[in-house]
Design a protein around this motif. Structure first.
Motif, short mmCIF file in Angstrom:
data_model
loop_
_atom_site.label_atom_id
_atom_site.label_comp_id
_atom_site.label_asym_id
_atom_site.label_seq_id
_atom_site.Cartn_x
_atom_site.Cartn_y
_atom_site.Cartn_z
N ALA A 23 0.83 -1.20 0.00
CA ALA A 23 0.00 0.00 0.00
C ALA A 23 0.86 1.26 0.00
O ALA A 23 0.56 2.24 -0.69
CB ALA A 23 -0.94 -0.01 1.21
N LEU A 24 1.95 1.23 0.76
CA LEU A 24 2.85 2.39 0.79
C LEU A 24 3.45 2.64 -0.59
O LEU A 24 3.50 3.78 -1.07
CB LEU A 24 3.95 2.15 1.82
CG LEU A 24 5.05 3.22 1.91
CD1 LEU A 24 4.49 4.60 2.17
CD2 LEU A 24 6.08 2.82 2.99
N ARG A 25 3.90 1.58 -1.24
CA ARG A 25 4.45 1.75 -2.58
C ARG A 25 3.39 2.26 -3.55
O ARG A 25 3.67 3.09 -4.42
CB ARG A 25 5.03 0.43 -3.08
CG ARG A 25 5.76 0.56 -4.41
CD ARG A 25 6.58 -0.67 -4.75
NE ARG A 25 5.78 -1.87 -4.88
CZ ARG A 25 6.25 -3.02 -5.36
NH1 ARG A 25 7.52 -3.10 -5.72
NH2 ARG A 25 5.47 -4.06 -5.46
N ALA A 26 2.15 1.79 -3.39
CA ALA A 26 1.07 2.26 -4.26
C ALA A 26 0.78 3.74 -4.05
O ALA A 26 0.51 4.47 -5.01
CB ALA A 26 -0.19 1.43 -4.01
N VAL A 27 0.84 4.20 -2.81
CA VAL A 27 0.65 5.63 -2.54
C VAL A 27 1.74 6.44 -3.22
O VAL A 27 1.49 7.46 -3.87
CB VAL A 27 0.63 5.90 -1.02
CG1 VAL A 27 0.69 7.40 -0.75
CG2 VAL A 27 -0.62 5.30 -0.38
N ILE A 28 2.98 5.98 -3.10
CA ILE A 28 4.11 6.69 -3.72
C ILE A 28 3.95 6.78 -5.24
O ILE A 28 4.25 7.82 -5.85
CB ILE A 28 5.43 5.99 -3.35
CG1 ILE A 28 5.73 6.16 -1.86
CG2 ILE A 28 6.59 6.50 -4.21
CD1 ILE A 28 6.91 5.32 -1.36
N GLU A 29 3.45 5.72 -5.85
CA GLU A 29 3.36 5.66 -7.31
C GLU A 29 2.07 6.25 -7.87
O GLU A 29 1.96 6.39 -9.09
CB GLU A 29 3.50 4.20 -7.76
CG GLU A 29 4.87 3.60 -7.45
CD GLU A 29 4.97 2.12 -7.79
OE1 GLU A 29 3.92 1.51 -8.12
OE2 GLU A 29 6.09 1.58 -7.74
N ASP A 30 1.13 6.60 -7.02
CA ASP A 30 -0.16 7.10 -7.49
C ASP A 30 -0.05 8.58 -7.87
O ASP A 30 0.32 9.42 -7.04
CB ASP A 30 -1.21 6.93 -6.39
CG ASP A 30 -2.63 7.11 -6.88
OD1 ASP A 30 -2.89 8.08 -7.64
OD2 ASP A 30 -3.49 6.30 -6.51
N GLY A 47 13.02 7.17 11.01
CA GLY A 47 14.10 7.84 10.30
C GLY A 47 14.40 7.28 8.93
O GLY A 47 15.08 7.93 8.13
N LEU A 48 13.89 6.08 8.63
CA LEU A 48 14.14 5.50 7.32
C LEU A 48 13.28 6.19 6.26
O LEU A 48 12.16 6.63 6.52
CB LEU A 48 13.83 4.00 7.33
CG LEU A 48 14.69 3.12 8.24
CD1 LEU A 48 14.24 1.67 8.13
CD2 LEU A 48 16.18 3.25 7.87
N ASP A 49 13.81 6.26 5.03
CA ASP A 49 13.06 6.83 3.93
C ASP A 49 11.89 5.90 3.58
O ASP A 49 12.01 4.67 3.62
CB ASP A 49 13.95 7.02 2.72
CG ASP A 49 13.27 7.79 1.60
OD1 ASP A 49 13.46 9.01 1.52
OD2 ASP A 49 12.54 7.16 0.80
N ALA A 50 10.76 6.49 3.21
CA ALA A 50 9.57 5.69 2.87
C ALA A 50 9.86 4.71 1.74
O ALA A 50 9.37 3.58 1.75
CB ALA A 50 8.41 6.61 2.49
N GLY A 51 10.65 5.13 0.77
CA GLY A 51 10.99 4.23 -0.32
C GLY A 51 11.75 3.02 0.16
O GLY A 51 11.52 1.90 -0.30
N GLU A 52 12.65 3.23 1.09
CA GLU A 52 13.43 2.12 1.64
C GLU A 52 12.53 1.11 2.35
O GLU A 52 12.81 -0.08 2.38
CB GLU A 52 14.47 2.66 2.62
CG GLU A 52 15.43 1.62 3.17
CD GLU A 52 16.48 2.24 4.09
OE1 GLU A 52 17.26 1.45 4.68
OE2 GLU A 52 16.51 3.47 4.24
N LEU A 53 11.45 1.58 2.92
CA LEU A 53 10.54 0.71 3.67
C LEU A 53 9.68 -0.18 2.77
O LEU A 53 9.10 -1.16 3.24
CB LEU A 53 9.62 1.55 4.56
CG LEU A 53 10.29 2.20 5.77
CD1 LEU A 53 9.33 3.20 6.42
CD2 LEU A 53 10.72 1.14 6.78
N CYS A 54 9.59 0.16 1.48
CA CYS A 54 8.70 -0.62 0.60
C CYS A 54 9.36 -1.05 -0.70
O CYS A 54 8.67 -1.47 -1.64
CB CYS A 54 7.42 0.17 0.30
SG CYS A 54 7.68 1.68 -0.66
N GLY A 55 10.68 -0.93 -0.79
CA GLY A 55 11.38 -1.38 -1.99
C GLY A 55 11.28 -0.43 -3.16
O GLY A 55 11.49 -0.84 -4.31
N ALA A 56 11.00 0.84 -2.89
CA ALA A 56 10.94 1.87 -3.94
C ALA A 56 12.14 2.80 -3.81
O ALA A 56 12.83 2.80 -2.78
CB ALA A 56 9.64 2.66 -3.82
#
Length: 365
Positions: A23-30, A47-56
């Motif tokens: 879902a996080l990756r989908a939000v980023i890509e929407d 502190g981690l980047d959102a992309g790092e948390l979902c493979g983006a």
């Protein structure tokens, strides 16, 4: 049709487990959504980047475990994807905090809330109070239970006349291949357990709690007055040692199970959901309705009446991304609904959102 194309929606994401990451990756890509924050509870993820948390790729938004910092962002919507398993009351309290702060919430974590009239009254009433206090909107969705068992049959029944009975059969076949995690299959499905074992979904009451909402919803839209909802289930025992992708299922132990949750009218099942779970070498019993495609899981929707109808649904992983398609569909059901939820009147949304406003926004180039 409401046009959301001229507006971007500010989103905070909560939950980075298996489905939450999708879902996080989908939000980023929407293209209609702006990720402005990620709320985590694990200190190591702060502190981690959102992309790092979902493979983006990195997006410049860093996770925080500070609730006040998230509330200060004043997003349009929170995608609440944290697990509610064995923490339902805590999840409801979390969601109510966002709603009272005036933030809309979309979630797939609270399955019984996919049809609020059939959900536990304390859950529904608590979320209704929070939404009223914050002038905000709450919506629960998912895949199955979710859009598969609510939206799809609703569309199918638009072409129905007299309906004598309705049933959705879900086939989770060859689970040793599609979900090769032995600890889960052994404990949850009971594969390899001795005769007399009760599968976890049955023993825990999860079937009645989660799928009772589906049975009630279909009965309500068809106008059936149910005499009650009944559960029928059985297990199959391996007739011999069965080879599977995860080892051998010993002869005489559980190799499959079936359950049916049915709304009863006049002593007969009028609305039902039926589920089959097997390992790949399970001999299929003649008394069980067969999947439309041998050896392939999926759903079959069956309407008996005038006219009678049947509809088959299959999901496959993308060739480029081997994410479990059920996991991906669950995530997308929530993310796709965000604009419609933000634009909806305040309160708890009762019926499943559907139609041309609740579709993917990532396919138009």
């Amino acid at each position: 049709m409401t046009d959301f194309s001229g507006r971007r929606y500010r989103v905070v994401h909560v939950g980075t487990g298996l489905t939450g990451r999708e879902a996080l990756r989908a939000v980023i890509e929407d293209p209609a959504l702006d990720l402005v924050g990620v709320k985590v509870t694990t200190p190591e993820k702060a502190g981690l980047d959102a992309g790092e948390l979902c493979g983006a790729p990195p997006v410049g938004v860093h996770a925080t475990d500070d609730l006040s910092a998230v509330l200060a962002l004043k997003p349009d919507c929170v995608t609440y994807c944290a697990t509610a398993v064995r923490r339902e009351e805590e999840a409801i309290a979390d969601i109510a905090t966002y709603l009272r702060a005036g933030i809309n919430v979309v979630t797939f974590s609270l399955i019984p809330m996919i049809y609020p009239p059939a959900a536990p009254a304390p859950w529904r009433e608590g979320l209704e109070r929070a939404a009223a206090q914050g002038n905000s909107t709450f919506y629960a969705t998912g895949s199955e239970p979710g859009f598969i068992s609510l939206n799809i049959p609703t569309a199918l029944l638009a072409g129905a006349g007299r309906v004598d009975s309705y049933r959705m059969d879900e086939y989770a076949v060859d689970l040793d291949k599609s979900y090769p995690i032995w600890d889960v299959l052994h404990e949850s499905m009971g594969f390899g357990k001795p005769d007399g074992h009760v599968p976890a979904r049955i023993a825990s009451g999860k079937v009645n709690k989660d799928w009772g909402t589906v049975v009630t919803y279909i009965a309500d839209i068809l106008g059936f007055e149910l005499d009650g909802i009944e559960l029928d289930w059985e297990t199959l025992l391996a007739p011999t040692d069965l080879p599977t992708a995860l080892g051998v299922i010993p002869e005489g132990t559980v190799c499959a199970h079936r359950w049916q949750l049915a709304g009863i009218v006049g002593g007969r099942p009028a609305v039902a959901v039926q589920y089959f779970a097997t390992v790949s070498s399970t001999p299929w019993p003649e008394r069980w309705p067969k999947p439309a495609r041998e050896g392939q899981g999926g759903m079959v929707f069956r309407v008996n009446g005038s006219p009678s109808m049947s509809l088959e649904l299959y999901m496959k992983p993308s060739a480029a991304d081997r994410v479990n398609p059920g996991v991906a569909a669950t995530a997308m059901a929530a993310v796709n609904a965000i604009p419609a939820v933000v634009e909806a009147p305040p309160g708890v949304i009762v019926n499943p959102l559907a139609g041309p406003t609740v579709v993917t926004r990532r396919s138009g180039g």
